[in-house]
Design a protein around this motif. Structure first.
Motif, PDB file in Angstrom:
ATOM      1  N   THR A  61       0.812  -1.213   0.000  1.00  0.00           N
ATOM      2  CA  THR A  61       0.000   0.000   0.000  1.00  0.00           C
ATOM      3  C   THR A  61       0.847   1.265   0.000  1.00  0.00           C
ATOM      4  OG1 THR A  61      -0.125  -0.080   2.408  1.00  0.00           O
ATOM      5  CG2 THR A  61      -1.957  -1.068   1.183  1.00  0.00           C
ATOM      6  N   ARG A  62       2.087   1.167   0.393  1.00  0.00           N
ATOM      7  CA  ARG A  62       2.937   2.353   0.469  1.00  0.00           C
ATOM      8  C   ARG A  62       4.245   2.182  -0.291  1.00  0.00           C
ATOM      9  NH1 ARG A  62       1.966   3.656   6.738  1.00  0.00           N
ATOM     10  NH2 ARG A  62      -0.232   4.126   6.556  1.00  0.00           N
ATOM     11  N   GLY A  63       4.194   1.459  -1.373  1.00  0.00           N
ATOM     12  CA  GLY A  63       5.386   1.315  -2.204  1.00  0.00           C
ATOM     13  C   GLY A  63       6.396   0.328  -1.651  1.00  0.00           C
ATOM     14  N   LYS A  64       7.620   0.508  -2.059  1.00  0.00           N
ATOM     15  CA  LYS A  64       8.688  -0.438  -1.738  1.00  0.00           C
ATOM     16  C   LYS A  64       9.588   0.120  -0.644  1.00  0.00           C
ATOM     17  CE  LYS A  64       8.625  -2.122  -6.447  1.00  0.00           C
ATOM     18  NZ  LYS A  64       9.348  -2.266  -7.684  1.00  0.00           N
ATOM     19  N   LEU A  65       9.020   0.418   0.500  1.00  0.00           N
ATOM     20  CA  LEU A  65       9.806   0.927   1.617  1.00  0.00           C
ATOM     21  C   LEU A  65      10.449  -0.250   2.339  1.00  0.00           C
ATOM     22  CD1 LEU A  65       7.322   3.646   2.938  1.00  0.00           C
ATOM     23  CD2 LEU A  65       9.308   3.961   1.446  1.00  0.00           C
ATOM     24  N   VAL A  66      11.752  -0.333   2.252  1.00  0.00           N
ATOM     25  CA  VAL A  66      12.517  -1.493   2.727  1.00  0.00           C
ATOM     26  C   VAL A  66      12.275  -1.804   4.200  1.00  0.00           C
ATOM     27  CG1 VAL A  66      14.855  -2.433   2.977  1.00  0.00           C
ATOM     28  CG2 VAL A  66      14.261  -1.092   0.968  1.00  0.00           C
ATOM     29  N   GLY A  67      12.038  -0.818   5.029  1.00  0.00           N
ATOM     30  CA  GLY A  67      11.882  -1.042   6.463  1.00  0.00           C
ATOM     31  C   GLY A  67      10.506  -1.513   6.890  1.00  0.00           C
ATOM     32  N   ARG A  68       9.535  -1.476   5.996  1.00  0.00           N
ATOM     33  CA  ARG A  68       8.170  -1.867   6.368  1.00  0.00           C
ATOM     34  C   ARG A  68       8.025  -3.385   6.408  1.00  0.00           C
ATOM     35  NH1 ARG A  68       4.232   1.483   6.799  1.00  0.00           N
ATOM     36  NH2 ARG A  68       2.700   0.015   6.017  1.00  0.00           N
ATOM     37  N   LEU A  73       8.210  -9.188   4.532  1.00  0.00           N
ATOM     38  CA  LEU A  73       7.445 -10.429   4.324  1.00  0.00           C
ATOM     39  C   LEU A  73       7.557 -10.917   2.886  1.00  0.00           C
ATOM     40  CD1 LEU A  73       4.111  -9.807   6.240  1.00  0.00           C
ATOM     41  CD2 LEU A  73       6.007 -11.283   6.900  1.00  0.00           C
ATOM     42  N   ARG A  74       7.368 -10.006   1.952  1.00  0.00           N
ATOM     43  CA  ARG A  74       7.432 -10.405   0.540  1.00  0.00           C
ATOM     44  C   ARG A  74       8.817 -10.911   0.184  1.00  0.00           C
ATOM     45  NH1 ARG A  74       4.531  -5.650   0.539  1.00  0.00           N
ATOM     46  NH2 ARG A  74       6.269  -4.435  -0.332  1.00  0.00           N
ATOM     47  N   ARG A  75       9.838 -10.235   0.651  1.00  0.00           N
ATOM     48  CA  ARG A  75      11.204 -10.648   0.351  1.00  0.00           C
ATOM     49  C   ARG A  75      11.536 -12.009   0.995  1.00  0.00           C
ATOM     50  NH1 ARG A  75      16.384  -7.660  -0.844  1.00  0.00           N
ATOM     51  NH2 ARG A  75      17.927  -9.284  -0.535  1.00  0.00           N
ATOM     52  N   THR A  76      11.136 -12.181   2.251  1.00  0.00           N
ATOM     53  CA  THR A  76      11.393 -13.445   2.939  1.00  0.00           C
ATOM     54  C   THR A  76      10.636 -14.587   2.269  1.00  0.00           C
ATOM     55  OG1 THR A  76      11.730 -12.244   5.010  1.00  0.00           O
ATOM     56  CG2 THR A  76      11.362 -14.615   5.174  1.00  0.00           C
ATOM     57  N   ALA A  77       9.399 -14.330   1.871  1.00  0.00           N
ATOM     58  CA  ALA A  77       8.630 -15.360   1.165  1.00  0.00           C
ATOM     59  C   ALA A  77       9.366 -15.793  -0.091  1.00  0.00           C
ATOM     60  CB  ALA A  77       7.240 -14.836   0.827  1.00  0.00           C
ATOM     61  N   MET A  78       9.872 -14.832  -0.842  1.00  0.00           N
ATOM     62  CA  MET A  78      10.613 -15.147  -2.066  1.00  0.00           C
ATOM     63  C   MET A  78      11.872 -15.953  -1.734  1.00  0.00           C
ATOM     64  SD  MET A  78      12.577 -12.621  -4.689  1.00  0.00           S
ATOM     65  CE  MET A  78      13.850 -12.363  -3.477  1.00  0.00           C
ATOM     66  N   GLU A  79      12.618 -15.530  -0.732  1.00  0.00           N
ATOM     67  CA  GLU A  79      13.875 -16.192  -0.385  1.00  0.00           C
ATOM     68  C   GLU A  79      13.665 -17.619   0.111  1.00  0.00           C
ATOM     69  OE1 GLU A  79      15.568 -13.479   2.449  1.00  0.00           O
ATOM     70  OE2 GLU A  79      16.421 -12.203   0.891  1.00  0.00           O
ATOM     71  N   PHE A  80      12.492 -17.893   0.721  1.00  0.00           N
ATOM     72  CA  PHE A  80      12.236 -19.217   1.281  1.00  0.00           C
ATOM     73  C   PHE A  80      11.199 -20.000   0.483  1.00  0.00           C
ATOM     74  CE2 PHE A  80      14.565 -17.153   4.543  1.00  0.00           C
ATOM     75  CZ  PHE A  80      15.264 -18.169   5.185  1.00  0.00           C
TER      76      PHE A  80
END
Length: 119
Positions: A61-68, A73-80
């Motif tokens: 909802t607020r773009g690609k803010l790395v700290g949110r 969650l999205r990055r971890t889902a991809m990595e695992f």
């Protein structure tokens, strides 16, 4: 998006999914009478890494803010290798396919497929 998410969450419950949510979504779903589990934000990433979550639904909802949390969650889902849905339209299409009886008669049901590690 919580109203639309509630519609899909109810559909997923009917299909046999267990629903776990972070605080705001959990509160909304409970107010609407949907049975779900509260998952603390600190525990979600660990649960993903431990393969305790079979699918993530996180709509940015607020773009690609790395700290949110959503970004993490999205990055971890991809990595695992955990399927991650980032659009309500995609979720609707996925659930439509998953509930189609003719597909399940000829193929492994997608909900069963999600139990296996995607490669």
């Amino acid at each position: 998006d919580k109203q639309e998410a509630l519609h899909y969450a109810k559909q997923m419950k009917e299909m046999g999914f267990a629903i776990a949510c972070t605080d705001q979504t959990y509160a909304y779903f409970c107010e609407q009478g949907l049975e779900c589990e509260l998952m603390k934000k600190d525990d979600v990433v660990l649960a993903l890494k431990d393969k305790k979550i079979s699918m993530v639904i996180n709509i940015p909802t607020r773009g690609k803010l790395v700290g949110r949390l959503g970004f993490v969650l999205r990055r971890t889902a991809m990595e695992f290798n955990v399927p991650c849905i980032t659009s309500m339209d995609t979720l609707g299409a996925l659930l439509s396919v998953m509930s189609a009886k003719d597909i399940e008669e000829h193929h492994i049901p997608l909900r069963e497929y999600l139990k296996y590690e995607l490669r």
